[in-house]
Write a protein that holds these residues in place. Structure first.
Motif, PDB file in Angstrom:
ATOM      1  N   ASP A 145       0.862  -1.175   0.000  1.00 55.00           N
ATOM      2  CA  ASP A 145       0.000   0.000   0.000  1.00 55.00           C
ATOM      3  C   ASP A 145       0.903   1.231   0.000  1.00 55.00           C
ATOM      4  O   ASP A 145       2.125   1.121   0.068  1.00 55.00           O
ATOM      5  N   VAL A 146       0.308   2.386  -0.051  1.00 51.04           N
ATOM      6  CA  VAL A 146       1.081   3.629  -0.037  1.00 51.04           C
ATOM      7  C   VAL A 146       1.794   3.758   1.311  1.00 51.04           C
ATOM      8  O   VAL A 146       1.146   3.746   2.356  1.00 51.04           O
ATOM      9  N   PRO A 147       3.127   3.844   1.309  1.00 57.07           N
ATOM     10  CA  PRO A 147       3.860   3.979   2.565  1.00 57.07           C
ATOM     11  C   PRO A 147       3.836   5.414   3.082  1.00 57.07           C
ATOM     12  O   PRO A 147       3.450   6.338   2.366  1.00 57.07           O
ATOM     13  N   VAL A 148       4.278   5.580   4.294  1.00 61.27           N
ATOM     14  CA  VAL A 148       4.493   6.902   4.860  1.00 61.27           C
ATOM     15  C   VAL A 148       5.900   7.332   4.443  1.00 61.27           C
ATOM     16  O   VAL A 148       6.853   6.583   4.641  1.00 61.27           O
ATOM     17  N   VAL A 149       6.018   8.511   3.855  1.00 60.43           N
ATOM     18  CA  VAL A 149       7.314   8.996   3.382  1.00 60.43           C
ATOM     19  C   VAL A 149       7.621  10.329   4.037  1.00 60.43           C
ATOM     20  O   VAL A 149       6.769  11.221   4.081  1.00 60.43           O
ATOM     21  N   THR A 150       8.827  10.452   4.556  1.00 60.56           N
ATOM     22  CA  THR A 150       9.298  11.729   5.086  1.00 60.56           C
ATOM     23  C   THR A 150      10.572  12.093   4.340  1.00 60.56           C
ATOM     24  O   THR A 150      11.331  11.219   3.930  1.00 60.56           O
ATOM     25  N   ILE A 151      10.760  13.397   4.144  1.00 61.56           N
ATOM     26  CA  ILE A 151      11.909  13.867   3.380  1.00 61.56           C
ATOM     27  C   ILE A 151      12.443  15.134   4.028  1.00 61.56           C
ATOM     28  O   ILE A 151      11.679  15.923   4.597  1.00 61.56           O
ATOM     29  N   SER A 160      23.724  36.227   0.162  1.00 60.83           N
ATOM     30  CA  SER A 160      23.330  37.583  -0.235  1.00 60.83           C
ATOM     31  C   SER A 160      21.820  37.743  -0.415  1.00 60.83           C
ATOM     32  O   SER A 160      21.337  38.862  -0.597  1.00 60.83           O
ATOM     33  N   THR A 161      21.075  36.635  -0.382  1.00 61.98           N
ATOM     34  CA  THR A 161      19.610  36.695  -0.538  1.00 61.98           C
ATOM     35  C   THR A 161      18.951  35.894   0.578  1.00 61.98           C
ATOM     36  O   THR A 161      19.610  35.133   1.286  1.00 61.98           O
ATOM     37  N   ASN A 162      17.641  36.049   0.712  1.00 61.54           N
ATOM     38  CA  ASN A 162      16.903  35.274   1.705  1.00 61.54           C
ATOM     39  C   ASN A 162      16.866  33.802   1.321  1.00 61.54           C
ATOM     40  O   ASN A 162      16.856  33.461   0.136  1.00 61.54           O
ATOM     41  N   SER A 163      16.811  32.934   2.333  1.00 61.62           N
ATOM     42  CA  SER A 163      16.721  31.485   2.113  1.00 61.62           C
ATOM     43  C   SER A 163      15.258  31.086   2.059  1.00 61.62           C
ATOM     44  O   SER A 163      14.568  31.135   3.068  1.00 61.62           O
ATOM     45  N   ARG A 164      14.811  30.676   0.886  1.00 66.62           N
ATOM     46  CA  ARG A 164      13.418  30.263   0.692  1.00 66.62           C
ATOM     47  C   ARG A 164      13.428  28.858   0.120  1.00 66.62           C
ATOM     48  O   ARG A 164      13.881  28.642  -1.001  1.00 66.62           O
ATOM     49  N   VAL A 165      12.922  27.888   0.884  1.00 65.77           N
ATOM     50  CA  VAL A 165      13.002  26.489   0.482  1.00 65.77           C
ATOM     51  C   VAL A 165      11.708  25.777   0.834  1.00 65.77           C
ATOM     52  O   VAL A 165      11.158  25.967   1.922  1.00 65.77           O
ATOM     53  N   ASP A 166      11.247  24.945  -0.080  1.00 65.00           N
ATOM     54  CA  ASP A 166      10.102  24.065   0.157  1.00 65.00           C
ATOM     55  C   ASP A 166      10.474  22.707  -0.421  1.00 65.00           C
ATOM     56  O   ASP A 166      10.821  22.608  -1.602  1.00 65.00           O
ATOM     57  N   ILE A 167      10.454  21.664   0.402  1.00 69.62           N
ATOM     58  CA  ILE A 167      10.760  20.314  -0.073  1.00 69.62           C
ATOM     59  C   ILE A 167       9.642  19.383   0.367  1.00 69.62           C
ATOM     60  O   ILE A 167       9.129  19.507   1.486  1.00 69.62           O
ATOM     61  N   ALA A 168       9.245  18.478  -0.536  1.00 64.23           N
ATOM     62  CA  ALA A 168       8.124  17.595  -0.241  1.00 64.23           C
ATOM     63  C   ALA A 168       8.237  16.299  -1.022  1.00 64.23           C
ATOM     64  O   ALA A 168       8.905  16.229  -2.057  1.00 64.23           O
ATOM     65  N   ALA A 169       7.553  15.275  -0.518  1.00 62.47           N
ATOM     66  CA  ALA A 169       7.365  14.019  -1.241  1.00 62.47           C
ATOM     67  C   ALA A 169       5.951  14.060  -1.804  1.00 62.47           C
ATOM     68  O   ALA A 169       4.987  14.211  -1.054  1.00 62.47           O
ATOM     69  N   GLU A 170       5.819  13.970  -3.127  1.00 62.29           N
ATOM     70  CA  GLU A 170       4.510  14.026  -3.779  1.00 62.29           C
ATOM     71  C   GLU A 170       4.333  12.811  -4.673  1.00 62.29           C
ATOM     72  O   GLU A 170       5.296  12.124  -5.002  1.00 62.29           O
ATOM     73  N   GLN A 171       3.102  12.559  -5.076  1.00 60.99           N
ATOM     74  CA  GLN A 171       2.774  11.434  -5.965  1.00 60.99           C
ATOM     75  C   GLN A 171       3.293  10.113  -5.397  1.00 60.99           C
ATOM     76  O   GLN A 171       3.867   9.296  -6.125  1.00 60.99           O
ATOM     77  N   VAL A 172       3.080   9.900  -4.093  1.00 62.80           N
ATOM     78  CA  VAL A 172       3.574   8.690  -3.432  1.00 62.80           C
ATOM     79  C   VAL A 172       2.700   7.497  -3.817  1.00 62.80           C
ATOM     80  O   VAL A 172       1.473   7.564  -3.736  1.00 62.80           O
ATOM     81  N   THR A 173       3.336   6.408  -4.246  1.00 64.09           N
ATOM     82  CA  THR A 173       2.666   5.143  -4.532  1.00 64.09           C
ATOM     83  C   THR A 173       3.463   4.033  -3.841  1.00 64.09           C
ATOM     84  O   THR A 173       4.494   4.301  -3.219  1.00 64.09           O
ATOM     85  N   GLY A 174       3.024   2.824  -4.006  1.00 67.25           N
ATOM     86  CA  GLY A 174       3.761   1.692  -3.461  1.00 67.25           C
ATOM     87  C   GLY A 174       5.093   1.459  -4.160  1.00 67.25           C
ATOM     88  O   GLY A 174       5.969   0.780  -3.644  1.00 67.25           O
ATOM     89  N   ARG A 175       5.263   2.039  -5.339  1.00 70.46           N
ATOM     90  CA  ARG A 175       6.489   1.852  -6.122  1.00 70.46           C
ATOM     91  C   ARG A 175       7.530   2.958  -5.908  1.00 70.46           C
ATOM     92  O   ARG A 175       8.712   2.744  -6.127  1.00 70.46           O
ATOM     93  N   GLY A 176       7.079   4.144  -5.522  1.00 70.47           N
ATOM     94  CA  GLY A 176       8.004   5.253  -5.351  1.00 70.47           C
ATOM     95  C   GLY A 176       7.285   6.575  -5.170  1.00 70.47           C
ATOM     96  O   GLY A 176       6.086   6.603  -4.904  1.00 70.47           O
ATOM     97  N   PHE A 177       8.016   7.669  -5.369  1.00 70.02           N
ATOM     98  CA  PHE A 177       7.447   8.994  -5.174  1.00 70.02           C
ATOM     99  C   PHE A 177       8.276  10.020  -5.930  1.00 70.02           C
ATOM    100  O   PHE A 177       9.318   9.696  -6.496  1.00 70.02           O
ATOM    101  N   GLU A 178       7.798  11.247  -5.951  1.00 68.52           N
ATOM    102  CA  GLU A 178       8.554  12.351  -6.530  1.00 68.52           C
ATOM    103  C   GLU A 178       9.112  13.222  -5.413  1.00 68.52           C
ATOM    104  O   GLU A 178       8.378  13.610  -4.500  1.00 68.52           O
ATOM    105  N   ILE A 179      10.413  13.508  -5.489  1.00 66.23           N
ATOM    106  CA  ILE A 179      11.021  14.493  -4.602  1.00 66.23           C
ATOM    107  C   ILE A 179      10.804  15.843  -5.275  1.00 66.23           C
ATOM    108  O   ILE A 179      11.198  16.025  -6.432  1.00 66.23           O
TER     109      ILE A 179
END
Length: 115
Positions: free
Chosen positions: A48-54, A64-83
């Protein structure tokens, strides 16, 4: 809360998402909304769809600039996911590495799948 049936397994990995400073890539010289998406497959298929943390395990960012970052695991399936890594505005990011962890159920050898 997610409950698992069967054999519980953990898969993990580490992946460099980009090194844009070496080739003047969009994360280093660009501005505005920018995004990198990379497919990550699991070593074995979860039932089944696992729990993924990243999370970020390394980042090299301009001071010299502000640090703006968003990281996520999307499109999670039993086979893999998108970083998925995003930034915006004038943030300049040279390179990023992400570590991930997936927890889920594997097919138990004693399970029968009778049609």
């Amino acid at each position: 809360m997610k409950k698992f049936r069967g054999t519980i397994a953990v898969d993990q990995g580490s992946r460099v998402l980009f090194e844009d400073f070496s080739q003047d890539g969009a994360m280093w010289v660009g501005a505005g909304p920018r995004e990198v998406r990379l497919r990550q497959d699991f070593a074995q298929v979860f039932v089944d769809v696992p729990v993924v943390t990243i999370g970020l395990s390394m980042w090299d960012i301009a001071c010299s600039t502000n640090s703006r970052v968003d990281i996520a695991a999307e499109q999670v399936t039993g086979r893999g996911f998108e970083i998925v890594f995003r930034t915006w505005s004038d943030t300049r990011i040279a390179r990023v590495r992400a570590d991930w962890l997936a927890i889920g159920a594997l097919r138990d050898e004693e399970d029968w799948d009778v049609p």
